[in-house]
Design an enzyme around this catalytic site. Structure first.
Site, PDB file in Angstrom:
ATOM      1  CE  LYS A   1      -3.749   2.044   2.761  1.00  0.00           C
ATOM      2  NZ  LYS A   1      -4.546   1.831   3.994  1.00  0.00           N
TER       3      LYS A   1
ATOM      4  CB  SER B   1      -7.501   3.676   3.513  1.00  0.00           C
ATOM      5  OG  SER B   1      -6.681   3.024   4.480  1.00  0.00           O
TER       6      SER B   1
ATOM      7  CB  SER C   1      -7.986   0.914   6.572  1.00  0.00           C
ATOM      8  OG  SER C   1      -8.454   1.979   7.354  1.00  0.00           O
TER       9      SER C   1
END
Length: 480
Positions: free
Chosen positions: A83, A160, A184
């Site tokens: 990420k 996220s 997330s």
């Protein structure tokens, strides 16, 4: 020799076994994943960058180690994505923000989890998308645009860690590192039909420290629980840069998977005892997963943990953290921010230190209540989300009446406040073919138990990666 298109769908465990047996090489596997990543990028915008040349160079080095019988570690040659909030040496970490400068910067540090993966020979394929600074439960940002859902690109991948979840679902690497501040990794895990684990806080070392404080965790996003256990055996290694890290685990997470779930005390809570309208097809799918645990010998009863919704206190902690993220920015830079992020930063800046400490008091009481609950029950089972993926590019579903992402994800953020391990496991699809997730929550430090219960669902056939539309698997192979 296996076809490249097959290798992109292999688990990390299968790849390592194939390398060891000489069935195929890391170069073939990484090439297949790169091509799948390029295709996934065109379909759903899962990546901020794909580092094909670097990945293939690393794959060739891995292949040589396997040929000589000296693999570097547990995941040597396995393609991994990271990420774009997590530092990766030699690669910009842009955090989805136009305020982060790429040119002229030195990217010379790995986050602890990335460093451990690198030590074990992992091959880094690319960085995955995130909302700006990871502030919300869907994935779109001013810098990189909107990330769509693998099952329907017009729907959100969640967030996220939406880019990581979409990449894993589409075969663009079996392992991905995500961050979880309020659900997330679990939100996109549920929406994209993959497995995701938020470990106990401190179980996976973190650097740099998150401005969101101890709400933020780093965890694996994978095709199944077995791959997550493999990844946890790698990324839980100690790192002096995180003063809040836990001591290294005493044993292997993979070894714990073989233990039965018979006798586990499981509480099934359809809505945490709150007035949450969970869609009937989600309730039915989660109930089937719970019934399977009972069939495997777990002692299941319906029970709520008896806690109140801490959303306002979570907002105080989360919004204050967001304000801290942007505190150093100039007025001109702030004008470049996601409008929603600007709103919560303004709210966070208005909250006082006493407001923050009052929220900490509620957090401590919540942790006490959950500690008491887990003295009776080993595992709490809930839906991961009360809904499935909605329209991409929106923070909340149209017509929902919610103003912030926390309104539609009430089952995840409480367990960031309590620092407990929590995982999402795919357990079905809705009428539109969109994945449904079941959440497994353990007491603090019970990460291995959560993984064991999740693995039991996979092994018994109650959990699996839902089938993607046929077109998603028709991937052309372009050889170098």
């Amino acid at each position: 020799m296996a076809e490249a298109t097959d290798l992109a769908d292999c688990s990390a465990e299968r790849l390592v076994a194939g390398y060891a047996a000489g069935e195929f090489s890391p170069v073939e596997a990484v090439q297949a994943v790169i091509e799948r990543a390029r295709w996934a990028q065109e379909r759903v915008n899962a990546f901020t960058r794909i580092d094909a040349d670097e990945a293939l160079t690393a794959a060739k080095e891995s292949a040589e180690r396997w040929r000589s019988g000296r693999p570097a570690g547990l995941v040597d040659g396995v393609p991994v994505t990271v990420k774009d909030l997590i530092l990766t040496r030699g690669t910009p970490t842009l955090r989805g923000s136009r305020t982060v400068r790429e040119e002229g910067m030195v990217w010379d540090a790995d986050a602890p989890s990335v460093a451990r993966l690198r030590e074990h020979g992992a091959v880094f394929v690319g960085k995955t998308t995130t909302p700006e600074f990871g502030w919300k439960g869907v994935t779109d940002s001013p810098r990189h645009g909107v990330t769509g859902n693998p099952y329907d690109p017009s729907r959100t991948a969640g967030g996220s860690s939406g880019g990581s979840a979409a990449a894993v679902a589409l075969g663009a690497g079996p392992l991905s590192l995500g961050t979880d501040g309020g659900g997330s990794v679990r939100i996109p895990g549920s929406f994209c039909g993959i497995f995701a684990l938020k470990p106990t806080y401190g179980r996976v070392p973190l650097f740099p420290a998150s401005p969101f404080g101890t709400l933020a965790h780093v965890g694996p996003m994978t095709r199944d629980a077995a791959d997550a256990a493999l990844m946890m055996d790698v990324i839980t290694g100690s790192d002096w840069r995180d003063w809040s890290q836990l001591a290294p685990p005493a044993g292997s997470f993979r070894e714990e998977l073989t233990r039965p779930v018979a006798g586990l005390r499981v509480a099934y809570s359809p809505s945490l005892g709150w007035d949450v309208p969970v869609r009937p097809e989600i309730t039915a799918a989660v109930r089937r997963a719970v019934d399977r645990l009972a069939e495997l010998g777990a002692e299941v009863e319906e029970a709520d943990p008896g806690i109140a919704d801490p959303v306002e206190e979570f907002h105080t902690l989360w919004f204050s953290g967001a304000a801290r993220v942007v505190q150093h920015l100039s007025h001109a830079q702030r004008e470049l921010l996601d409008p929603g992020l600007k709103e919560i930063c303004a709210e966070g800046a208005r909250r006082s230190a006493l407001d923050y400490l009052a929220a900490v008091d509620v957090r401590m009481a919540l942790g006490l209540a959950m500690g008491r609950f887990h003295s009776t029950y080993d595992l709490l089972v809930t839906p991961t989300e009360p809904i499935t993926a909605f329209e991409a590019g929106a923070e909340v579903p149209a017509g929902s009446g919610h103003t912030r992402w926390t309104g539609w994800t009430p089952f995840t953020y409480p367990f960031n406040m309590t620092q407990q391990p929590a995982a999402t496991v795919p357990c079905g699809v809705d009428g539109d073919g969109l994945p449904i997730g079941v959440q497994l929550v353990g007491a603090r430090h019970a990460d291995a138990l959560v993984l064991r219960a999740a693995h039991a669902l996979y092994s018994s056939g109650a959990a699996e990666l839902p089938a993607l539309p046929r077109s998603c698997r028709q991937i052309p192979v372009v050889r170098p």
